[in-house]
Design an enzyme around this catalytic site. Structure first.
Site, PDB file in Angstrom:
ATOM      1  CB  SER A  90      -0.861   0.002   1.273  1.00 29.24           C
ATOM      2  OG  SER A  90      -1.496   1.257   1.445  1.00 29.24           O
ATOM      3  CE1 TYR A  96      -4.586  -2.105   5.354  1.00 32.46           C
ATOM      4  CE2 TYR A  96      -3.474  -0.051   4.808  1.00 32.46           C
ATOM      5  CZ  TYR A  96      -4.101  -1.216   4.397  1.00 32.46           C
ATOM      6  OH  TYR A  96      -4.245  -1.494   3.059  1.00 32.46           O
TER       7      TYR A  96
HETATM    8  N1  LIG Z   1      -8.827  -0.929  -1.256  1.00 35.64           N
HETATM    9  C1  LIG Z   1      -7.818  -0.090  -1.074  1.00 35.64           C
HETATM   10  O1  LIG Z   1      -8.002   1.145  -1.097  1.00 35.64           O
HETATM   11  C2  LIG Z   1      -6.432  -0.604  -0.876  1.00 35.64           C
HETATM   12  C3  LIG Z   1      -5.364   0.305  -0.941  1.00 35.64           C
HETATM   13  C4  LIG Z   1      -4.068  -0.169  -0.741  1.00 35.64           C
HETATM   14  C5  LIG Z   1      -3.844  -1.499  -0.484  1.00 35.64           C
HETATM   15  N2  LIG Z   1      -4.907  -2.362  -0.419  1.00 35.64           N
HETATM   16  C6  LIG Z   1      -4.621  -3.760  -0.133  1.00 35.64           C
HETATM   17  O2  LIG Z   1      -5.133  -4.560  -1.170  1.00 35.64           O
HETATM   18  C7  LIG Z   1      -5.447  -5.854  -0.671  1.00 35.64           C
HETATM   19  C8  LIG Z   1      -6.837  -6.268  -1.099  1.00 35.64           C
HETATM   20  O3  LIG Z   1      -7.752  -5.299  -0.617  1.00 35.64           O
HETATM   21  P1  LIG Z   1      -9.213  -5.109  -1.221  1.00 35.64           P
HETATM   22  O4  LIG Z   1      -9.488  -3.644  -1.176  1.00 35.64           O
HETATM   23  O5  LIG Z   1      -9.362  -5.839  -2.486  1.00 35.64           O
HETATM   24  O6  LIG Z   1     -10.077  -5.789  -0.055  1.00 35.64           O
HETATM   25  P2  LIG Z   1     -11.420  -6.664  -0.068  1.00 35.64           P
HETATM   26  O7  LIG Z   1     -11.965  -6.529   1.309  1.00 35.64           O
HETATM   27  O8  LIG Z   1     -12.279  -6.306  -1.219  1.00 35.64           O
HETATM   28  O9  LIG Z   1     -10.868  -8.148  -0.289  1.00 35.64           O
HETATM   29  C9  LIG Z   1     -10.043  -8.776   0.644  1.00 35.64           C
HETATM   30  C10 LIG Z   1     -10.267 -10.282   0.581  1.00 35.64           C
HETATM   31  O10 LIG Z   1      -9.393 -10.888   1.556  1.00 35.64           O
HETATM   32  C11 LIG Z   1     -10.123 -11.930   2.189  1.00 35.64           C
HETATM   33  N3  LIG Z   1      -9.577 -12.229   3.511  1.00 35.64           N
HETATM   34  C12 LIG Z   1      -9.535 -11.434   4.608  1.00 35.64           C
HETATM   35  N4  LIG Z   1      -9.015 -12.098   5.656  1.00 35.64           N
HETATM   36  C13 LIG Z   1      -8.700 -13.344   5.206  1.00 35.64           C
HETATM   37  C14 LIG Z   1      -8.133 -14.499   5.829  1.00 35.64           C
HETATM   38  N5  LIG Z   1      -7.776 -14.522   7.121  1.00 35.64           N
HETATM   39  N6  LIG Z   1      -7.960 -15.599   5.070  1.00 35.64           N
HETATM   40  C15 LIG Z   1      -8.326 -15.613   3.758  1.00 35.64           C
HETATM   41  N7  LIG Z   1      -8.870 -14.545   3.131  1.00 35.64           N
HETATM   42  C16 LIG Z   1      -9.064 -13.427   3.855  1.00 35.64           C
HETATM   43  C17 LIG Z   1     -11.552 -11.395   2.268  1.00 35.64           C
HETATM   44  O11 LIG Z   1     -12.494 -12.454   2.470  1.00 35.64           O
HETATM   45  C18 LIG Z   1     -11.703 -10.699   0.934  1.00 35.64           C
HETATM   46  O12 LIG Z   1     -12.197 -11.582  -0.066  1.00 35.64           O
HETATM   47  C19 LIG Z   1      -5.238  -5.780   0.855  1.00 35.64           C
HETATM   48  O13 LIG Z   1      -3.975  -6.294   1.204  1.00 35.64           O
HETATM   49  C20 LIG Z   1      -5.287  -4.291   1.121  1.00 35.64           C
HETATM   50  O14 LIG Z   1      -4.583  -3.942   2.296  1.00 35.64           O
HETATM   51  C21 LIG Z   1      -6.181  -1.949  -0.618  1.00 35.64           C
END
Ligand SMILES: NC(=O)c1ccc[n+]([C@@H]2O[C@H](COP(=O)([O-])OP(=O)(O)OC[C@H]3O[C@@H](n4cnc5c(N)ncnc54)[C@H](O)[C@@H]3O)[C@@H](O)[C@H]2O)c1
Length: 249
Positions: free
Chosen positions: A140, A153
């Site tokens: 991130s 985080y």
């Molecule tokens: N959305 C943003 O703005 C953003 C920005 C920077 C980084 N990220 C990173 O991107 C990645 C994905 O985020 P996203 O926005 O797609 O989130 P999201 O919530 O849409 O998807 C995350 C997925 O991870 C799964 N998950 C959570 N805990 C779990 C576990 N213990 N075991 C197995 N699966 C698990 C959830 O069920 C979900 O399907 C993350 O690492 C997040 O930190 C997101």
């Protein structure tokens, strides 16, 4: 581009992981969809199969070593090899640090950082045997700069950054590359949970990026596929921002 490659994507039931799994499959990879959410994970695989693409769902709690070992084993058993691991799953808990419980801290660290250690550990054993492999971690911008109000985080993403560089340094000799992507705010279910569905709030957040819009899951998936492909064969230990210019200011 990924003909015959076997790709594991964690957290692939939703958001960035789901889009990444879809893009890999559409580039002829055989994809292992790993998630704790059975219903949404199975739906992603059903969708891919309906397009005639190859994918399998493995229910995985990424905070459990037994589950992570099973995931990597299932990938190799099902498809015969492992080429790419995308450590994507993550959660956000925005409790201020002075109010955060030990349980919340542990949940964040276990989901966002320990999971990447566990999956990498078991994937590396297969990749070392094959002297071939690529790991892409979803970090991130908050692994680079402190995003206000989410200290714990940010700390997990700082850990992901250094884990990535360490993987790159220690495993290059086995022809294994490791890189990460650093997105700013991406329009996913995680973002809906943290900032809500209000269009005005989203517009305000979008203005933080010089490009003036939020990122899409596809923006991040495209960067992940590049880092997993031979087009990045001399790139390892890198952090690729996918942030509309957020960290360039
Ligand atoms: N959305 C943003 O703005 C953003 C920005 C920077 C980084 N990220 C990173 O991107 C990645 C994905 O985020 P996203 O926005 O797609 O989130 P999201 O919530 O849409 O998807 C995350 C997925 O991870 C799964 N998950 C959570 N805990 C779990 C576990 N213990 N075991 C197995 N699966 C698990 C959830 O069920 C979900 O399907 C993350 O690492 C997040 O930190 C997101």
């Amino acid at each position: 581009m990924f003909q015959d490659s076997v790709v594991v994507v964690t957290g692939a039931a939703s958001g960035i992981g789901k889009r990444t799994a879809i893009e890999f499959a559409r580039q002829a990879a055989r994809v292992v969809v790993a998630d704790i959410d059975d219903r949404l994970g199975a739906a992603v695989v059903d969708g891919l199969k309906s397009e005639g693409l190859e994918a399998v769902f493995v229910r995985t709690d990424l905070t459990s070593e037994a589950d992570c070992e099973n995931l990597i084993g299932a990938a190799v058993e099902t498809f015969g090899r492992l080429d790419v691991l995308v450590n994507n799953a993550g959660i956000e808990i925005s409790t201020p640090l002075h109010d955060m419980s030990e349980h919340e801290w542990d949940k964040l660290v276990d989901t966002n950082l320990k999971s990447m250690f566990l999956c990498s550990k078991h994937a590396l054993r297969k990749m070392i045997e094959a002297t071939n492999g690529v790991i892409v971690n979803v970090c991130s911008v908050s692994g680079l700069v402190a995003w206000p109000g989410i200290a714990a985080y940010n700390a997990t993403k700082g850990g992901v950054m250094m884990l990535t560089k360490s993987l790159a340094v220690d495993y290059a000799r086995y022809n294994i590359r490791a890189n990460c992507v650093c997105p700013s705010i991406i329009d996913t279910p995680m973002t809906d949970t943290s900032i809500g569905h209000d269009a005005t709030v989203k517009e305000e957040k979008a203005k933080l990026n010089p490009l003036g819009r939020l990122g899409t899951p596809e923006d991040v998936a495209n960067a992940i596929l590049f880092l997993a492909s031979d087009k990045s064969s001399f790139i390892t230990g890198a952090a690729l921002t996918v942030d509309g210019g957020y960290t360039a200011i």
